[in-house]
Write a protein that holds these residues in place. Structure first.
Motif, short mmCIF file in Angstrom:
data_model
loop_
_atom_site.label_atom_id
_atom_site.label_comp_id
_atom_site.label_asym_id
_atom_site.label_seq_id
_atom_site.Cartn_x
_atom_site.Cartn_y
_atom_site.Cartn_z
N VAL A 98 0.84 -1.21 0.00
CA VAL A 98 0.00 0.00 0.00
C VAL A 98 0.87 1.25 0.00
N LEU A 99 1.87 1.28 0.86
CA LEU A 99 2.76 2.44 0.92
C LEU A 99 3.47 2.65 -0.41
N SER A 100 3.85 1.55 -1.08
CA SER A 100 4.50 1.67 -2.38
C SER A 100 3.55 2.23 -3.42
N ARG A 101 2.31 1.69 -3.45
CA ARG A 101 1.34 2.17 -4.44
C ARG A 101 0.97 3.63 -4.19
N LEU A 102 1.00 4.05 -2.93
CA LEU A 102 0.72 5.45 -2.61
C LEU A 102 1.94 6.34 -2.81
N CYS A 103 3.04 5.73 -3.25
CA CYS A 103 4.30 6.46 -3.46
C CYS A 103 4.78 7.13 -2.17
N ALA A 104 4.50 6.47 -1.03
CA ALA A 104 4.89 7.02 0.26
C ALA A 104 6.24 6.48 0.72
N LEU A 105 6.46 5.17 0.51
CA LEU A 105 7.72 4.56 0.91
C LEU A 105 7.96 3.31 0.07
N GLU A 106 9.13 3.25 -0.54
CA GLU A 106 9.48 2.11 -1.38
C GLU A 106 10.97 1.82 -1.21
N ARG A 107 11.29 0.54 -1.09
CA ARG A 107 12.70 0.14 -1.05
C ARG A 107 13.10 -0.29 -2.45
N ILE A 108 14.14 0.33 -2.98
CA ILE A 108 14.53 0.09 -4.37
C ILE A 108 15.97 -0.40 -4.43
N PRO A 109 16.18 -1.68 -4.70
CA PRO A 109 17.53 -2.16 -5.01
C PRO A 109 17.83 -1.92 -6.49
N LEU A 110 19.07 -1.67 -6.81
CA LEU A 110 19.44 -1.40 -8.20
C LEU A 110 19.70 -2.71 -8.93
N THR A 111 18.63 -3.28 -9.45
CA THR A 111 18.68 -4.55 -10.17
C THR A 111 17.52 -4.60 -11.16
N HIS B 102 14.81 -19.58 -16.46
CA HIS B 102 15.64 -20.02 -15.34
C HIS B 102 15.39 -19.26 -14.05
N THR B 103 14.89 -18.03 -14.13
CA THR B 103 14.62 -17.25 -12.93
C THR B 103 13.19 -16.72 -13.00
N PRO B 104 12.63 -16.30 -11.87
CA PRO B 104 11.28 -15.73 -11.89
C PRO B 104 11.18 -14.43 -12.67
N TYR B 105 12.31 -13.83 -13.00
CA TYR B 105 12.30 -12.50 -13.60
C TYR B 105 12.31 -12.51 -15.12
N VAL B 106 12.82 -13.57 -15.71
CA VAL B 106 12.87 -13.68 -17.17
C VAL B 106 12.32 -15.05 -17.55
N ARG B 107 11.03 -15.09 -17.84
CA ARG B 107 10.37 -16.34 -18.18
C ARG B 107 10.19 -16.53 -19.68
N THR B 108 10.12 -15.44 -20.43
CA THR B 108 9.81 -15.50 -21.85
C THR B 108 10.80 -14.65 -22.64
N GLU B 109 10.74 -14.80 -23.97
CA GLU B 109 11.57 -13.96 -24.84
C GLU B 109 11.19 -12.48 -24.68
N ALA B 110 9.92 -12.21 -24.44
CA ALA B 110 9.50 -10.82 -24.21
C ALA B 110 10.12 -10.28 -22.93
N GLU C 105 15.97 -7.24 -11.76
CA GLU C 105 15.18 -8.39 -11.34
C GLU C 105 14.14 -7.94 -10.31
N GLY C 106 12.90 -7.78 -10.78
CA GLY C 106 11.81 -7.38 -9.90
C GLY C 106 11.69 -5.89 -9.68
N VAL C 107 12.48 -5.10 -10.38
CA VAL C 107 12.46 -3.64 -10.25
C VAL C 107 12.29 -3.05 -11.64
N SER C 108 11.29 -2.21 -11.83
CA SER C 108 11.07 -1.61 -13.14
C SER C 108 12.14 -0.56 -13.44
N ALA C 109 12.25 -0.21 -14.71
CA ALA C 109 13.23 0.81 -15.10
C ALA C 109 12.89 2.15 -14.46
#
Length: 332
Positions: A238-251, A288-296, A253-257
């Motif tokens: 909820v806090l992330s969707r409200l743009c109130a608090l988000e933890r962002i690792p630089l990867t 092989h990983t949850p982050y890249v399942r398809t060619e797309a 994998e699981g993090v949008s551009a």
């Protein structure tokens, strides 16, 4: 001697020449493929994505980036990996480091369990023997003595720093600041800084933590507030969707551009001198990983890097290497 998990004193933070920072480093956890949901096993893994290392290397070279491949034992002893990476490493277009996955690394003298998947939980002689076997294989097959280390699963322990120093490692990058793995038997990096620091005396072993930042109006409360929400993932969402608090690792994998670019801006606002990016090499091939399942997904993975490299360039953040970091910090 100090441990990776010891909070550093303020005067232990690495000081940099005025013309060095900010920079960024791309690190690749270069490893075998295995089922992330299954128990750890010494056998049964594959190395199909090794063939894609060359594609990623060429992509980075076109962008003027020299990636650091943190190599574990199955990859270190696979002739295909050496064939692909040896020339770029010798030419300075890539670097190699050590990544220890103890469950697939000889000597196999321990029971393979989740607890023992953290190398730092092993008896010191066994952790040392596994590290020595891996380091020797990397130098022999890739033609470069590794100077940087990342423990698989970030699994450092009380003996790790002494082992690294004894084997000529100058930089450790096992600390995933603002993450806590203690519930599963690993280490707690939650309160460690994102700025590099000296473990023990200055000029000895440098800790170069992976970069993770808090973003949003509540980000200054992140170190206190975010850990309290680990039992309430919905509230974190909820806090992330409200743009109130988000933890962002630089990867990628699981993090949008878009999230990564926000993370870059937060890191620069915090005056982080070296932004450390990371991902797992099996993500270079779908399935092989949850982050890249398809060619797309794979196409999106490379587009992520294009977006991030462009954002870094616009902000004047240049790529760097372990060799440059060592020289700037005056490491032997």
């Amino acid at each position: 001697m100090g441990r990776v998990t010891d909070p550093p004193a303020a005067d232990a933070l690495v000081q940099w020449p005025a013309d060095f920072a900010p920079r960024f480093l791309v690190t690749v956890d270069t490893e075998e493929e295995f089922d992330w949901t299954a128990p750890f096993a010494a056998t049964g893994h594959t190395l199909d994505a090794v063939g894609e290392l060359g594609t990623f290397q060429r992509f980075c070279e076109e962008a003027g980036v020299a990636p650091v491949y943190l190599i574990d034992y199955p990859v270190a002893t696979d002739p295909r990996a050496a064939e692909v990476l040896r020339d770029p490493v010798r030419a300075g277009r890539a670097e190699v480091g050590v990544q220890l996955h103890p469950w697939v690394n000889p000597p196999h003298d321990e029971t393979v369990t989740a607890h023992n998947s953290f190398a730092g939980n092993l008896p010191e002689p066994l952790e040392r023997a596994k590290f020595a076997a891996l380091r020797e294989a990397i130098e022999r097959n890739f033609g470069q003595a590794p100077r940087i280390y990342r423990a698989g699963r970030y699994g450092v322990g009380p003996a790790t720093t002494a082992i690294l120093r004894d084997h000529g490692i100058a930089v450790d990058t096992s600390a995933r600041s603002r993450f806590d793995y203690s519930a599963g038997g690993g280490q707690n990096f939650r309160d460690l800084p994102v700025h590099p620091w000296w473990i023990g005396s200055p000029g000895g072993l440098m800790e170069l933590p992976l970069t993770t930042v808090y973003w949003g109006p509540l980000r200054r409360f992140g170190p206190v507030l975010y850990p309290k929400l680990w039992r309430a993932p919905r509230l974190r969402g909820v806090l992330s969707r409200l743009c109130a608090l988000e933890r962002i690792p630089l990867t990628p994998e699981g993090v949008s551009a878009a999230e990564a670019v926000r993370g870059i801006d937060c890191a620069l606002a915090e005056r982080v001198p070296v932004l450390v990016f990371s991902f797992h090499s099996p993500s270079l091939q779908p399935g092989h990983t949850p982050y890249v399942r398809t060619e797309a997904d794979l196409a999106a993975f490379y587009e992520w890097w294009r977006t991030v490299f462009a954002a870094l360039a616009r902000r004047g953040v240049a790529p760097t290497t372990v060799a440059e970091i060592m020289a700037a910090a005056r490491l032997a």
